[in-house]
Design a protein around this motif. Structure first.
Motif, PDB file in Angstrom:
ATOM      1  N   ILE A  19      96.705 -21.213  65.876  1.00 30.27           N
ATOM      2  CA  ILE A  19      97.018 -20.855  64.501  1.00 30.27           C
ATOM      3  C   ILE A  19      98.056 -21.845  63.992  1.00 30.27           C
ATOM      4  CG2 ILE A  19      98.051 -19.063  63.032  1.00 30.27           C
ATOM      5  CD1 ILE A  19      97.204 -17.100  65.409  1.00 30.27           C
ATOM      6  N   LEU A  20      97.832 -22.374  62.802  1.00 32.35           N
ATOM      7  CA  LEU A  20      98.845 -23.220  62.167  1.00 32.35           C
ATOM      8  C   LEU A  20      99.887 -22.278  61.585  1.00 32.35           C
ATOM      9  CD1 LEU A  20     100.053 -25.845  61.175  1.00 32.35           C
ATOM     10  CD2 LEU A  20      98.436 -25.822  59.285  1.00 32.35           C
ATOM     11  N   TYR A  21     101.008 -22.147  62.278  1.00 32.81           N
ATOM     12  CA  TYR A  21     102.033 -21.171  61.900  1.00 32.81           C
ATOM     13  C   TYR A  21     102.893 -21.664  60.746  1.00 32.81           C
ATOM     14  CZ  TYR A  21     105.823 -17.813  62.383  1.00 32.81           C
ATOM     15  OH  TYR A  21     106.754 -16.843  62.127  1.00 32.81           O
ATOM     16  N   GLU A  22     103.296 -22.937  60.797  1.00 32.92           N
ATOM     17  CA  GLU A  22     104.203 -23.460  59.766  1.00 32.92           C
ATOM     18  C   GLU A  22     104.137 -24.981  59.752  1.00 32.92           C
ATOM     19  OE1 GLU A  22     106.293 -23.344  56.704  1.00 32.92           O
ATOM     20  OE2 GLU A  22     106.571 -21.426  57.715  1.00 32.92           O
ATOM     21  N   VAL A  23     104.333 -25.544  58.579  1.00 34.06           N
ATOM     22  CA  VAL A  23     104.465 -26.989  58.403  1.00 34.06           C
ATOM     23  C   VAL A  23     105.848 -27.236  57.813  1.00 34.06           C
ATOM     24  CG1 VAL A  23     103.640 -29.018  57.147  1.00 34.06           C
ATOM     25  CG2 VAL A  23     101.995 -27.334  58.015  1.00 34.06           C
ATOM     26  N   LYS A  82     110.233 -16.265  66.837  1.00 34.21           N
ATOM     27  CA  LYS A  82     109.646 -16.678  65.562  1.00 34.21           C
ATOM     28  C   LYS A  82     109.826 -15.601  64.499  1.00 34.21           C
ATOM     29  CE  LYS A  82     105.052 -15.110  66.771  1.00 34.21           C
ATOM     30  NZ  LYS A  82     103.786 -15.520  67.275  1.00 34.21           N
ATOM     31  N   PRO A  83     110.014 -16.036  63.256  1.00 34.47           N
ATOM     32  CA  PRO A  83     110.164 -15.092  62.151  1.00 34.47           C
ATOM     33  C   PRO A  83     108.881 -14.297  61.936  1.00 34.47           C
ATOM     34  CG  PRO A  83     110.873 -17.291  61.506  1.00 34.47           C
ATOM     35  CD  PRO A  83     110.199 -17.421  62.840  1.00 34.47           C
ATOM     36  N   LEU A  84     109.048 -13.076  61.482  1.00 36.23           N
ATOM     37  CA  LEU A  84     107.931 -12.239  61.067  1.00 36.23           C
ATOM     38  C   LEU A  84     107.923 -12.304  59.545  1.00 36.23           C
ATOM     39  CD1 LEU A  84     108.564  -9.270  63.509  1.00 36.23           C
ATOM     40  CD2 LEU A  84     106.931 -11.145  63.768  1.00 36.23           C
ATOM     41  N   ARG A  85     106.846 -12.850  58.985  1.00 31.75           N
ATOM     42  CA  ARG A  85     106.845 -13.180  57.568  1.00 31.75           C
ATOM     43  C   ARG A  85     105.991 -12.267  56.698  1.00 31.75           C
ATOM     44  NH1 ARG A  85     104.826 -19.109  58.675  1.00 31.75           N
ATOM     45  NH2 ARG A  85     103.263 -17.760  59.595  1.00 31.75           N
ATOM     46  N   ASN A  86     105.062 -11.534  57.300  1.00 34.07           N
ATOM     47  CA  ASN A  86     104.187 -10.679  56.503  1.00 34.07           C
ATOM     48  C   ASN A  86     103.703  -9.500  57.346  1.00 34.07           C
ATOM     49  OD1 ASN A  86     101.850 -11.602  58.040  1.00 34.07           O
ATOM     50  ND2 ASN A  86     102.040 -13.504  56.875  1.00 34.07           N
ATOM     51  N   LYS A  87     103.035  -8.559  56.711  1.00 31.69           N
ATOM     52  CA  LYS A  87     102.613  -7.339  57.400  1.00 31.69           C
ATOM     53  C   LYS A  87     101.676  -7.625  58.565  1.00 31.69           C
ATOM     54  CE  LYS A  87     103.411  -4.420  53.470  1.00 31.69           C
ATOM     55  NZ  LYS A  87     102.864  -3.761  52.328  1.00 31.69           N
ATOM     56  N   GLU A  88     100.823  -8.610  58.416  1.00 32.24           N
ATOM     57  CA  GLU A  88      99.911  -8.976  59.510  1.00 32.24           C
ATOM     58  C   GLU A  88     100.706  -9.401  60.748  1.00 32.24           C
ATOM     59  OE1 GLU A  88      97.068 -12.701  60.305  1.00 32.24           O
ATOM     60  OE2 GLU A  88      96.462 -11.489  58.576  1.00 32.24           O
ATOM     61  N   GLU A  89     101.749 -10.189  60.555  1.00 29.54           N
ATOM     62  CA  GLU A  89     102.578 -10.625  61.684  1.00 29.54           C
ATOM     63  C   GLU A  89     103.372  -9.461  62.271  1.00 29.54           C
ATOM     64  OE1 GLU A  89     104.828 -14.070  60.482  1.00 29.54           O
ATOM     65  OE2 GLU A  89     103.006 -15.250  60.198  1.00 29.54           O
ATOM     66  N   GLU A  96     106.686  -5.017  70.434  1.00 25.31           N
ATOM     67  CA  GLU A  96     107.527  -6.147  70.825  1.00 25.31           C
ATOM     68  C   GLU A  96     108.975  -5.854  70.451  1.00 25.31           C
ATOM     69  OE1 GLU A  96     106.594  -8.878  72.443  1.00 25.31           O
ATOM     70  OE2 GLU A  96     104.438  -8.524  72.390  1.00 25.31           O
ATOM     71  N   TYR A  97     109.883  -6.553  71.100  1.00 28.51           N
ATOM     72  CA  TYR A  97     111.311  -6.448  70.822  1.00 28.51           C
ATOM     73  C   TYR A  97     111.607  -7.301  69.597  1.00 28.51           C
ATOM     74  CZ  TYR A  97     116.169  -5.603  72.250  1.00 28.51           C
ATOM     75  OH  TYR A  97     117.474  -5.180  72.319  1.00 28.51           O
ATOM     76  N   VAL A  98     112.244  -6.723  68.575  1.00 29.39           N
ATOM     77  CA  VAL A  98     112.459  -7.415  67.312  1.00 29.39           C
ATOM     78  C   VAL A  98     113.900  -7.273  66.831  1.00 29.39           C
ATOM     79  CG1 VAL A  98     110.050  -7.155  66.550  1.00 29.39           C
ATOM     80  CG2 VAL A  98     111.745  -5.414  65.918  1.00 29.39           C
ATOM     81  N   TYR A  99     114.265  -8.165  65.924  1.00 26.81           N
ATOM     82  CA  TYR A  99     115.544  -8.109  65.220  1.00 26.81           C
ATOM     83  C   TYR A  99     115.203  -8.008  63.743  1.00 26.81           C
ATOM     84  CZ  TYR A  99     119.689  -9.939  62.853  1.00 26.81           C
ATOM     85  OH  TYR A  99     120.756 -10.116  62.009  1.00 26.81           O
ATOM     86  N   VAL A 100     115.798  -7.011  63.056  1.00 27.52           N
ATOM     87  CA  VAL A 100     115.548  -6.815  61.633  1.00 27.52           C
ATOM     88  C   VAL A 100     116.892  -6.732  60.922  1.00 27.52           C
ATOM     89  CG1 VAL A 100     114.482  -5.342  59.884  1.00 27.52           C
ATOM     90  CG2 VAL A 100     113.411  -5.552  62.141  1.00 27.52           C
ATOM     91  N   LYS A 101     117.023  -7.513  59.843  1.00 23.74           N
ATOM     92  CA  LYS A 101     118.259  -7.513  59.069  1.00 23.74           C
ATOM     93  C   LYS A 101     117.965  -7.016  57.656  1.00 23.74           C
ATOM     94  CE  LYS A 101     122.009 -10.334  57.417  1.00 23.74           C
ATOM     95  NZ  LYS A 101     122.541 -11.631  57.146  1.00 23.74           N
ATOM     96  N   THR A 102     118.785  -6.054  57.211  1.00 23.51           N
ATOM     97  CA  THR A 102     118.753  -5.596  55.825  1.00 23.51           C
ATOM     98  C   THR A 102     120.067  -6.011  55.177  1.00 23.51           C
ATOM     99  OG1 THR A 102     119.755  -3.433  56.258  1.00 23.51           O
ATOM    100  CG2 THR A 102     117.348  -3.594  56.527  1.00 23.51           C
ATOM    101  N   ALA A 103     120.238  -5.657  53.920  1.00 17.40           N
ATOM    102  CA  ALA A 103     121.480  -6.006  53.222  1.00 17.40           C
ATOM    103  C   ALA A 103     122.682  -5.306  53.841  1.00 17.40           C
ATOM    104  CB  ALA A 103     121.371  -5.648  51.747  1.00 17.40           C
ATOM    105  N   THR A 104     122.457  -4.163  54.482  1.00 15.24           N
ATOM    106  CA  THR A 104     123.584  -3.373  54.992  1.00 15.24           C
ATOM    107  C   THR A 104     123.644  -3.254  56.511  1.00 15.24           C
ATOM    108  OG1 THR A 104     122.273  -1.354  54.729  1.00 15.24           O
ATOM    109  CG2 THR A 104     123.720  -1.976  52.902  1.00 15.24           C
ATOM    110  N   LEU A 144     110.935 -11.932  66.061  1.00 15.11           N
ATOM    111  CA  LEU A 144     110.883 -11.468  67.447  1.00 15.11           C
ATOM    112  C   LEU A 144     112.238 -11.743  68.070  1.00 15.11           C
ATOM    113  CD1 LEU A 144     107.400 -12.828  68.615  1.00 15.11           C
ATOM    114  CD2 LEU A 144     107.967 -10.526  67.851  1.00 15.11           C
ATOM    115  N   ALA A 145     112.582 -10.991  69.080  1.00 14.56           N
ATOM    116  CA  ALA A 145     113.882 -11.169  69.725  1.00 14.56           C
ATOM    117  C   ALA A 145     113.696 -11.214  71.242  1.00 14.56           C
ATOM    118  CB  ALA A 145     114.825 -10.032  69.347  1.00 14.56           C
TER     119      ALA A 145
END
Length: 148
Positions: A19-23, A82-89, A96-104, A144-145
């Motif tokens: 998959i071409l993930y990013e350019v 790698k960043p999770l950029r959309n609902k499919e990802e 999976e183990y993830v890191y999620v940041k909100t404003a607070t 992902l973390a």
């Protein structure tokens, strides 16, 4: 330019099973770098995979010459975090183990559920396991973390 390069390379990369993930195209020190990040369904990319993709796309870039100045081509993995950029990802990252940041807040835990509007992360809060629901509109970044 990213769209043009994506259009040139995506089919070839997909045909190789990736998959071409990013350019990315950016200046680093004195050099311009064209970085092609690849991924696959199991999220494991080897050095041999990067070499194979590089050898397949280099002739296309040489022929089509989409960039006016000199650059170095780098093919690499999207990375273990790698960043999770959309609902499919997000859906591919279930359990999976993830890191999620909100404003607070910032959360690290296992991605338990993904719906149209939110996700659920199972976190360990001072020895207590708790499910946190986070709305997509509140997410500033997610990736992902690596669990230590």
């Amino acid at each position: 330019m990213k769209k043009k390069i994506t259009a040139l390379l995506e089919k070839t990369i997909n045909d190789l099973g990736f998959i071409l993930y990013e350019v990315e195209y950016q200046k680093e020190d004195e050099d311009w770098i064209l970085r092609i990040m690849i991924d696959n369904d199991n999220g494991k990319i080897s050095l041999d995979d990067c070499v194979m993709v590089s050898e397949a796309i280099n002739p296309i870039l040489d022929k089509e010459d989409p960039i006016d100045n000199e650059y170095m081509l780098e093919v690499c993995s999207a990375g273990a975090e790698k960043p999770l950029r959309n609902k499919e990802e997000y859906k591919k990252a279930l359990n999976e183990y993830v890191y999620v940041k909100t404003a607070t807040d910032e959360y690290t835990g296992y991605l338990e559920e993904v719906t149209d509007n939110e996700l659920v992360v199972k976190i360990n809060l001072k020895g207590r396991i708790k499910n946190i629901t986070i709305e997509f509109k509140d997410i500033e970044s997610a990736r992902l973390a690596i669990k230590f």
